[in-house]
Motif scaffolding. Structure first.
Motif, PDB file in Angstrom:
ATOM      1  N   MET A 177       0.834  -1.199   0.000  1.00  0.00           N
ATOM      2  CA  MET A 177       0.000   0.000   0.000  1.00  0.00           C
ATOM      3  C   MET A 177       0.871   1.254   0.000  1.00  0.00           C
ATOM      4  O   MET A 177       0.769   2.124  -0.839  1.00  0.00           O
ATOM      5  CB  MET A 177      -0.905   0.032   1.240  1.00  0.00           C
ATOM      6  N   LEU A 178       1.776   1.346   1.003  1.00  0.00           N
ATOM      7  CA  LEU A 178       2.533   2.583   1.175  1.00  0.00           C
ATOM      8  C   LEU A 178       3.551   2.780   0.063  1.00  0.00           C
ATOM      9  O   LEU A 178       3.733   3.869  -0.439  1.00  0.00           O
ATOM     10  CB  LEU A 178       3.271   2.570   2.516  1.00  0.00           C
ATOM     11  N   GLY A 179       4.237   1.695  -0.224  1.00  0.00           N
ATOM     12  CA  GLY A 179       5.337   1.846  -1.173  1.00  0.00           C
ATOM     13  C   GLY A 179       4.883   2.202  -2.568  1.00  0.00           C
ATOM     14  O   GLY A 179       5.431   3.094  -3.201  1.00  0.00           O
ATOM     15  N   ASN A 180       3.890   1.505  -3.063  1.00  0.00           N
ATOM     16  CA  ASN A 180       3.581   1.670  -4.482  1.00  0.00           C
ATOM     17  C   ASN A 180       2.269   2.377  -4.733  1.00  0.00           C
ATOM     18  O   ASN A 180       2.214   3.349  -5.452  1.00  0.00           O
ATOM     19  CB  ASN A 180       3.538   0.297  -5.174  1.00  0.00           C
ATOM     20  N   ARG A 181       1.202   1.847  -4.122  1.00  0.00           N
ATOM     21  CA  ARG A 181      -0.087   2.311  -4.611  1.00  0.00           C
ATOM     22  C   ARG A 181      -0.635   3.504  -3.846  1.00  0.00           C
ATOM     23  O   ARG A 181      -0.815   4.588  -4.386  1.00  0.00           O
ATOM     24  CB  ARG A 181      -1.084   1.154  -4.546  1.00  0.00           C
TER      25      ARG A 181
ATOM     26  N   PHE B 271      -0.991   6.314  -0.611  1.00  0.00           N
ATOM     27  CA  PHE B 271      -0.217   7.496  -0.235  1.00  0.00           C
ATOM     28  C   PHE B 271       0.535   7.253   1.067  1.00  0.00           C
ATOM     29  O   PHE B 271      -0.006   6.689   2.007  1.00  0.00           O
ATOM     30  CB  PHE B 271      -1.188   8.664  -0.063  1.00  0.00           C
ATOM     31  N   CYS B 272       1.806   7.614   1.097  1.00  0.00           N
ATOM     32  CA  CYS B 272       2.552   7.615   2.352  1.00  0.00           C
ATOM     33  C   CYS B 272       2.990   9.044   2.602  1.00  0.00           C
ATOM     34  O   CYS B 272       3.672   9.645   1.781  1.00  0.00           O
ATOM     35  CB  CYS B 272       3.780   6.703   2.231  1.00  0.00           C
ATOM     36  N   SER B 273       2.618   9.569   3.762  1.00  0.00           N
ATOM     37  CA  SER B 273       2.903  10.997   3.962  1.00  0.00           C
ATOM     38  C   SER B 273       4.372  11.286   4.178  1.00  0.00           C
ATOM     39  O   SER B 273       4.821  12.418   4.088  1.00  0.00           O
ATOM     40  CB  SER B 273       2.099  11.535   5.146  1.00  0.00           C
ATOM     41  N   TYR B 274       5.140  10.264   4.477  1.00  0.00           N
ATOM     42  CA  TYR B 274       6.567  10.508   4.680  1.00  0.00           C
ATOM     43  C   TYR B 274       7.361  10.410   3.405  1.00  0.00           C
ATOM     44  O   TYR B 274       8.540  10.693   3.364  1.00  0.00           O
ATOM     45  CB  TYR B 274       7.145   9.479   5.657  1.00  0.00           C
ATOM     46  N   LYS B 275       6.685   9.944   2.352  1.00  0.00           N
ATOM     47  CA  LYS B 275       7.435   9.670   1.122  1.00  0.00           C
ATOM     48  C   LYS B 275       7.610  10.938   0.317  1.00  0.00           C
ATOM     49  O   LYS B 275       6.651  11.683   0.095  1.00  0.00           O
ATOM     50  CB  LYS B 275       6.663   8.634   0.311  1.00  0.00           C
ATOM     51  N   MET B 276       8.827  11.178  -0.127  1.00  0.00           N
ATOM     52  CA  MET B 276       9.079  12.320  -1.002  1.00  0.00           C
ATOM     53  C   MET B 276       9.689  11.812  -2.281  1.00  0.00           C
ATOM     54  O   MET B 276      10.718  11.152  -2.251  1.00  0.00           O
ATOM     55  CB  MET B 276      10.069  13.282  -0.349  1.00  0.00           C
ATOM     56  N   THR B 277       9.084  12.114  -3.392  1.00  0.00           N
ATOM     57  CA  THR B 277       9.623  11.593  -4.642  1.00  0.00           C
ATOM     58  C   THR B 277      10.379  12.669  -5.386  1.00  0.00           C
ATOM     59  O   THR B 277       9.978  13.838  -5.408  1.00  0.00           O
ATOM     60  CB  THR B 277       8.502  11.090  -5.557  1.00  0.00           C
ATOM     61  N   THR B 278      11.459  12.262  -5.974  1.00  0.00           N
ATOM     62  CA  THR B 278      12.170  13.150  -6.897  1.00  0.00           C
ATOM     63  C   THR B 278      12.348  12.380  -8.187  1.00  0.00           C
ATOM     64  O   THR B 278      11.915  11.246  -8.306  1.00  0.00           O
ATOM     65  CB  THR B 278      13.549  13.546  -6.354  1.00  0.00           C
ATOM     66  N   LYS B 279      13.021  13.005  -9.128  1.00  0.00           N
ATOM     67  CA  LYS B 279      13.121  12.361 -10.448  1.00  0.00           C
ATOM     68  C   LYS B 279      13.793  11.014 -10.390  1.00  0.00           C
ATOM     69  O   LYS B 279      13.409  10.077 -11.059  1.00  0.00           O
ATOM     70  CB  LYS B 279      13.899  13.289 -11.388  1.00  0.00           C
ATOM     71  N   THR B 280      14.861  10.922  -9.581  1.00  0.00           N
ATOM     72  CA  THR B 280      15.617   9.675  -9.600  1.00  0.00           C
ATOM     73  C   THR B 280      15.356   8.805  -8.373  1.00  0.00           C
ATOM     74  O   THR B 280      15.595   7.604  -8.403  1.00  0.00           O
ATOM     75  CB  THR B 280      17.117   9.979  -9.624  1.00  0.00           C
TER      76      THR B 280
END
Lengths: 322, 292
Positions: B8-12, B14-23
């Motif tokens: 759930m958190l990793g892929n699909r 929402f995880c509020s701690y996750k910050m995505t960047t380009k790489t």
């Protein structure tokens, strides 16, 4: 369609007699920018004409009166309107003379000490600052430039005193341009902190002369009127040796105007008894005093004689402190 | 169920701690060991987890086990690590004995990094630190403007010229410049017709002039060796004396040594005016810096 109508033919110049405005109409109420601009220009022209007419009339009256005319009015300048500073030095003041005979510069003015200057910068100076230091060293006789290399000022100062230096100049740098100057008279002398602006190196000055020679220049100090200005003026004077060599025909000027001290370095030649030509060599910069400290440089425990406090001191446009 | 959590958190979801960047994906969770958002380093998706965190210069080892999963308040167990680097590493090992290799390794790495930056902080605080003073735009602009206006009001060139001329009049330069012969001669001619006392005075002045002529030539030689004689051409030299002097000076100029460069030539051979004009010095410091 007389009242309140502005001519509708675009921006072409309408004949003035066709237009009648109500007495409370002002040019700024027109919504259309083009027309408003045009009307404003016309109003301006009219004002100018009136002013010119007034001037002519006054001149005619003055000529008509001839000798009996009242004297010309002196225009008001900021220098004229300057708020009277109670610390203005009177040349005959004994107290000031006594103070100056016993302050830290007395040994210099009694010719007991020869000025020896150390010029340095803040950490890691960039090219412009380095070149400026070198040029400053040629302007001020008997001065040496040393690189800072991360040394603490508090530890440099005792060493300088041990080696007989009389003054220390630290040029502070920010973003590759020099922007501050700390001038410290060494054996227990006052420390002045300036903000430096419009620094021009020698190659940026439009002149065709050569470099300053080794002759001791003369010093001109202009407009240092108050007690504070007086002490700063003496500080500057103490940088230069007492006996200028007139052969060199060089002069260093510190001119104070409205609290800005302009430094210039010129070579002069007397073309006649009433005409002198000057040619600018050497760097130029302007200083504005930020603080004056009683002892040597100490930012934490020093005793400040004067600090520029913006809220209190910058309130009046006609009040100056130097 | 941890698998479910992660999927759930990793892929699909929402995880509020996750910050995505380009790489990369980062994890902002404060207990995260590596800072990246991975299956193995997500503190939410792993029931057995450990981190090293520092507080006020001391490092602690935080551990989370399955048994305490139901008690959020007691979930993270905290162990103070010793100040000694090697001892602390041993402590980590001993507390995380039988734990997965990955977590043990990463904990030690993180601990190393933390100690390094703590050392750096301590070193930097000993050195002088630059105090950054923010500029205020309005004030900067105001000061620049005022400086420009002050520069215009100062009229520096005029002021300097005036001061130099005053110093000349006040005789601070002594015998170097002997200026107005011109004015002197004119005055002489005008007053020739007048009383004898005047002419006597002039005769005396004449004698002085003669002496000064000799002195003048000698002094001039030091002053004017370089050959920028354009100014001389422009000067109107009507009297014969001046012409004689010029010739002599030129001769001497060729003989004299060069002391210093004086690129602007000064054809200075005029007398001091015999009319005494008193000028008041405006600024006191200038009188002090005059040569005695």
């Amino acid at each position: 369609d007389g009242s309140g109508s502005v001519p509708r033919d675009g921006s072409g110049p309408p004949a003035p007699e066709r237009v009648l405005f109500p007495p409370t109409f002002s040019v700024s109420e027109i919504k259309n920018k083009q027309r408003r601009h045009f009307m404003f220009l016309r109003w301006k022209q009219q004002q100018r004409k009136e002013k010119l007419a007034l001037k002519k009339k006054r001149r005619k009256e003055r000529e008509a009166l001839g000798d009996k005319a009242p004297p010309k009015a002196i225009p008001k300048t900021i220098e004229n309107q300057r708020v009277y500073d109670e610390t203005t030095v009177d040349p005959n003041d004994e107290e000031v003379a006594f103070d100056e005979a016993t302050d830290e510069f007395a040994p210099y003015f009694n010719r007991q000490t020869v000025p020896k200057i150390l010029i340095t910068t803040s950490d890691r100076p960039r090219g412009r600052t380095v070149r400026f230091c070198e040029q400053l060293a040629t302007v001020i006789p008997n001065s040496h430039v040393y690189y800072r290399r991360g040394l603490a000022l508090k530890r440099i100062i005792p060493q300088c005193i041990a080696r007989d230096f009389t003054d220390l100049i630290v040029i502070n740098e920010d973003r590759k341009i020099p922007n501050g100057l700390v001038l410290s008279h060494l054996p227990e002398g006052p420390t002045a902190h300036f903000r430096m602006s419009s620094v021009r190196l020698r190659k940026e000055i439009k002149r065709k002369g050569k470099e300053p020679t080794e002759h001791v220049p003369e010093v001109i100090l202009n407009n240092f009127t108050t007690r504070l200005g007086h002490s700063i003026g003496r500080m500057f004077a103490a940088l230069f040796p007492h006996d200028p060599q007139f052969i060199g025909r060089q002069v260093a000027t510190f001119h104070n105007q409205r609290d800005y001290i302009f430094f210039r370095f010129h070579r002069y030649i007397f073309k006649s008894e009433k005409k002198v030509g000057i040619q600018e060599l050497g760097p130029r910069f302007t200083l504005k005093l930020r603080s004056l400290q009683k002892g040597t440089f100490d930012s934490k425990f020093g005793e400040y004689e004067w600090i520029h406090k913006r809220r209190e001191m910058d309130t009046s446009r006609r009040k100056f402190h130097l | 169920s941890l698998q479910v959590v992660w999927s759930m958190l990793g892929n699909r979801q929402f995880c509020s701690y996750k910050m995505t960047t380009k790489t990369q994906n980062f994890c902002r969770n404060e207990y995260n060991l590596t800072g990246l958002c991975n299956r193995s380093s997500c503190p939410l998706a792993n029931s057995q987890y450990a981190t090293v965190r520092e507080e006020k210069g001391r490092c602690y080892l935080y551990m989370k086990t399955i048994e305490r999963a139901a008690f959020p308040r007691r979930l993270w167990e905290r162990v103070l690590l010793s100040k000694n680097y090697e001892k602390a590493l041993e402590e980590i090992d001993e507390n995380l004995i039988y734990w997965p290799r990955f977590i043990r390794h990463k904990c030690k790495q993180r601990f190393t990094k933390i100690t390094q930056y703590l050392i750096r902080i301590r070193k930097l605080t000993l050195k002088r630190q630059r105090k950054l003073v923010p500029l205020r735009r309005k004030i900067e602009r105001r000061e620049n403007r005022r400086e420009e206006k002050a520069l215009i009001a100062a009229q520096l060139d005029n002021a300097i010229e005036k001061e130099l001329l005053e110093r000349l009049k006040q005789d601070t330069y002594g015998d170097i410049y002997n200026f107005p012969i011109h004015a002197f001669d004119k005055a002489l001619q005008q007053q020739d017709a007048e009383s004898e006392s005047d002419s006597d005075a002039e005769r005396e002045e004449d004698d002085d002039d003669d002496e000064d002529v000799d002195k003048r030539e000698f002094v001039e030689a030091e002053d004017s060796e370089l050959s920028d004689f354009e100014d001389m051409d422009k000067l109107e030299t009507s009297s014969e004396e001046e012409q004689e002097e010029e010739e002599e000076v030129e001769k001497q100029a060729s003989h004299s040594k060069s002391k210093g460069k004086t690129p602007l030539k000064g054809p200075a051979r005029r007398k001091r005016p015999y009319i005494e004009i008193e000028y008041e010095e405006e600024t006191e410091p200038s009188t002090k810096t005059k040569a005695a």
